[in-house]
Motif scaffolding. Structure first.
Motif, PDB file in Angstrom:
ATOM      1  N   ASP A 301       0.831  -1.205   0.000  1.00 15.83           N
ATOM      2  CA  ASP A 301       0.000   0.000   0.000  1.00 15.83           C
ATOM      3  C   ASP A 301       0.867   1.258   0.000  1.00 15.83           C
ATOM      4  N   TYR A 302       1.968   1.219   0.730  1.00  8.58           N
ATOM      5  CA  TYR A 302       2.890   2.360   0.758  1.00  8.58           C
ATOM      6  C   TYR A 302       3.421   2.642  -0.645  1.00  8.58           C
ATOM      7  N   GLN A 303       3.868   1.606  -1.332  1.00  8.96           N
ATOM      8  CA  GLN A 303       4.406   1.803  -2.670  1.00  8.96           C
ATOM      9  C   GLN A 303       3.345   2.286  -3.646  1.00  8.96           C
ATOM     10  N   PHE A 304       2.137   1.764  -3.485  1.00 12.88           N
ATOM     11  CA  PHE A 304       1.041   2.175  -4.366  1.00 12.88           C
ATOM     12  C   PHE A 304       0.705   3.650  -4.158  1.00 12.88           C
ATOM     13  N   ASN A 305       0.664   4.072  -2.905  1.00 15.39           N
ATOM     14  CA  ASN A 305       0.268   5.450  -2.600  1.00 15.39           C
ATOM     15  C   ASN A 305       1.395   6.457  -2.809  1.00 15.39           C
ATOM     16  N   GLN A 306       2.634   6.022  -2.575  1.00  8.57           N
ATOM     17  CA  GLN A 306       3.766   6.957  -2.701  1.00  8.57           C
ATOM     18  C   GLN A 306       4.362   6.953  -4.098  1.00  8.57           C
ATOM     19  N   ASP A 307       4.124   5.884  -4.835  1.00  9.98           N
ATOM     20  CA  ASP A 307       4.615   5.769  -6.206  1.00  9.98           C
ATOM     21  C   ASP A 307       6.129   5.981  -6.276  1.00  9.98           C
ATOM     22  N   GLY A 308       6.842   5.396  -5.299  1.00  7.15           N
ATOM     23  CA  GLY A 308       8.297   5.505  -5.288  1.00  7.15           C
ATOM     24  C   GLY A 308       8.942   4.343  -6.015  1.00  7.15           C
ATOM     25  N   SER A 309      10.250   4.417  -6.187  1.00  5.44           N
ATOM     26  CA  SER A 309      10.979   3.350  -6.866  1.00  5.44           C
ATOM     27  C   SER A 309      11.327   2.244  -5.882  1.00  5.44           C
ATOM     28  N   LEU A 310      11.672   1.092  -6.407  1.00  6.41           N
ATOM     29  CA  LEU A 310      12.086  -0.030  -5.557  1.00  6.41           C
ATOM     30  C   LEU A 310      13.345   0.320  -4.770  1.00  6.41           C
ATOM     31  N   PRO A 311      14.380   0.909  -5.380  1.00  9.27           N
ATOM     32  CA  PRO A 311      15.556   1.291  -4.594  1.00  9.27           C
ATOM     33  C   PRO A 311      15.228   2.274  -3.471  1.00  9.27           C
ATOM     34  N   GLU A 312      14.328   3.207  -3.717  1.00  7.95           N
ATOM     35  CA  GLU A 312      13.953   4.164  -2.672  1.00  7.95           C
ATOM     36  C   GLU A 312      13.281   3.450  -1.509  1.00  7.95           C
ATOM     37  N   LEU A 313      12.411   2.506  -1.813  1.00  7.85           N
ATOM     38  CA  LEU A 313      11.754   1.750  -0.752  1.00  7.85           C
ATOM     39  C   LEU A 313      12.773   0.994   0.081  1.00  7.85           C
ATOM     40  N   MET A 314      13.650   0.243  -0.584  1.00 10.09           N
ATOM     41  CA  MET A 314      14.592  -0.605   0.141  1.00 10.09           C
ATOM     42  C   MET A 314      15.587   0.215   0.950  1.00 10.09           C
ATOM     43  N   ALA A 315      15.862   1.448   0.507  1.00  5.92           N
ATOM     44  CA  ALA A 315      16.821   2.301   1.213  1.00  5.92           C
ATOM     45  C   ALA A 315      16.188   3.044   2.389  1.00  5.92           C
ATOM     46  N   ASN A 316      14.887   2.956   2.536  1.00  7.27           N
ATOM     47  CA  ASN A 316      14.188   3.673   3.605  1.00  7.27           C
ATOM     48  C   ASN A 316      14.168   2.812   4.871  1.00  7.27           C
ATOM     49  N   PRO A 317      14.884   3.215   5.920  1.00  3.77           N
ATOM     50  CA  PRO A 317      14.930   2.408   7.144  1.00  3.77           C
ATOM     51  C   PRO A 317      13.823   2.743   8.143  1.00  3.77           C
ATOM     52  N   ALA A 319      10.520   2.438   9.468  1.00  2.00           N
ATOM     53  CA  ALA A 319       9.309   1.615   9.438  1.00  2.00           C
ATOM     54  C   ALA A 319       8.081   2.418   9.820  1.00  2.00           C
ATOM     55  N   GLU A 320       8.233   3.304  10.772  1.00  2.00           N
ATOM     56  CA  GLU A 320       7.102   4.130  11.201  1.00  2.00           C
ATOM     57  C   GLU A 320       6.608   5.009  10.064  1.00  2.00           C
ATOM     58  N   GLN A 321       7.524   5.619   9.342  1.00  2.00           N
ATOM     59  CA  GLN A 321       7.135   6.477   8.213  1.00  2.00           C
ATOM     60  C   GLN A 321       6.420   5.661   7.136  1.00  2.00           C
ATOM     61  N   ILE A 322       6.969   4.493   6.823  1.00  3.56           N
ATOM     62  CA  ILE A 322       6.342   3.644   5.807  1.00  3.56           C
ATOM     63  C   ILE A 322       4.925   3.280   6.226  1.00  3.56           C
ATOM     64  N   PHE A 323       4.758   2.939   7.492  1.00  3.19           N
ATOM     65  CA  PHE A 323       3.431   2.589   7.987  1.00  3.19           C
ATOM     66  C   PHE A 323       2.482   3.785   7.911  1.00  3.19           C
ATOM     67  N   ARG A 324       2.912   4.935   8.408  1.00  2.83           N
ATOM     68  CA  ARG A 324       2.038   6.110   8.449  1.00  2.83           C
ATOM     69  C   ARG A 324       1.663   6.580   7.049  1.00  2.83           C
ATOM     70  N   GLN A 325       2.580   6.518   6.129  1.00  5.32           N
ATOM     71  CA  GLN A 325       2.321   7.017   4.788  1.00  5.32           C
ATOM     72  C   GLN A 325       1.703   5.970   3.861  1.00  5.32           C
TER      73      GLN A 325
END
Length: 334
Positions: A301-317, A319-325
């Motif tokens: 859901d985070y990737q769908f809503n943020q429309d970010g790249s796979l490298p950006e997702l994997m580089a994001n440490p 967890a709280e931000q990913i959950f909230r957004q």
């Protein structure tokens, strides 16, 4: 509420409605397929079992020094001769000979795995140009190891992946052994490789952080292997996946009402994310590792809503931000 069984028609409806975000059109970008990268799997079980003399084994240890060290642990032996003596003893063991014959029969043609790995490595290289393509070997481990993965090589213990109906089986609980079958080989490798790119916050020891870590790992694997069914990525049956989606509201409510997301007790975290035949805190009919499954949904859901790249997702440490957004909300069941 409890996990219930659905008719075949209901399962189809649930999968189509609830799993839509994970059943994208199965195709690999041509730009990825055009990358100049070739994978050649070396069948070491054949070379080692066709060896018979000390000289044969000496030659193989010199021919494959990375395998000799990283897999066989050559430097841990008092001398190369002691390792060779052990290899010869294995070669002469009748049970190992029977196991080798079974592996040779079941895995005569390994071209599908080779091609799937090649395409997967191309995808990883496309998203992560720094990825160093490892050598890939198969071997007969004697049920000592399923997969060995280092930066430079991958060794697949083929005996672990004999059909689940075969008389030779690894010494694992049944619910885990069922995941050791041919269709799981490549997804297991890619999920393991995801850890190289999966950044974490080492100070965050909450259940949510663990959930997001696994969610990112599964999302990575699905992105790299878009034509692979979810069941071979997470290791649930199709029925279990359908039932999880049908009960997603109930599962999520359990996590929220019991304030589990920010739990830091390792024992409690293991109950929801560790290997187990079922998640008995929720239901004896609920598959194990439900926290990982929820984490996957949140990350999707985070990737769908943020429309970010796979490298950006994997580089994001974070967890709280990913959950909230993520804007995550459980899909309603029937």
């Amino acid at each position: 509420m409890k996990f219930i069984r659905f008719s075949f028609l209901s399962i189809i409806i649930i999968l189509v409605f609830s799993c839509g975000k994970k059943t994208e059109e199965c195709q690999i970008d041509q730009e990825i397929l055009d990358l100049d990268l070739t994978v050649k799997i070396t069948r070491l079980e054949d070379e080692f079992f066709n060896a018979s003399s000390k000289e044969d084994f000496e030659f193989l240890l010199e021919k494959y020094p990375d395998f000799a060290e990283d897999y066989l642990g050559k430097s841990l032996y008092t001398s190369p001769d002691s390792l060779i003596s052990e290899l010869i003893a294995i070669h002469q063991d009748s049970a190992m000979t029977l196991l080798y014959d079974s592996v040779k029969f079941q895995f005569q043609d390994f071209s599908d795995i080779e091609k799937d790995l090649e395409n997967a490595f191309k995808s990883i290289k496309y998203y992560f140009p720094e990825f160093k393509v490892p050598k890939v070997y198969t071997f007969l481990s004697g049920f000592n190891s399923d997969l060995i993965i280092t930066e430079d090589l991958i060794v697949i213990g083929l005996d672990y992946y004999l059909p689940t109906t075969h008389s030779f089986q690894p010494d694992l609980p049944r619910y885990m052994a069922e995941r050791y079958d041919r269709p799981f080989i490549v997804p297991m490798i890619i999920t393991a490789l995801s850890s190289r790119f999966n950044e974490i916050n080492p100070q965050d020891n909450t259940m949510l952080a663990e959930m997001i870590y696994y969610g990112k790992a599964y999302h990575f694997t699905k992105a790299i292997l878009p034509c692979t069914s979810d069941q071979f990525i997470i290791g649930y049956t199709e029925d279990e996946i359908a039932e999880c989606y049908a009960n997603e509201e109930y599962i999520w409510a359990h996590f929220v009402e019991n304030e589990l997301l920010y739990e830091t007790n390792p024992f409690d975290i293991t109950k929801y994310l560790g290997e187990a035949p079922f998640t008995d805190a929720i239901s004896t009919k609920a598959p194990g590792r439900l926290g990982r499954w929820l984490g996957w949904n949140i990350v999707d859901d985070y990737q769908f809503n943020q429309d970010g790249s796979l490298p950006e997702l994997m580089a994001n440490p974070d967890a709280e931000q990913i959950f909230r957004q993520s804007g995550y909300r459980p899909r309603p069941g029937n």
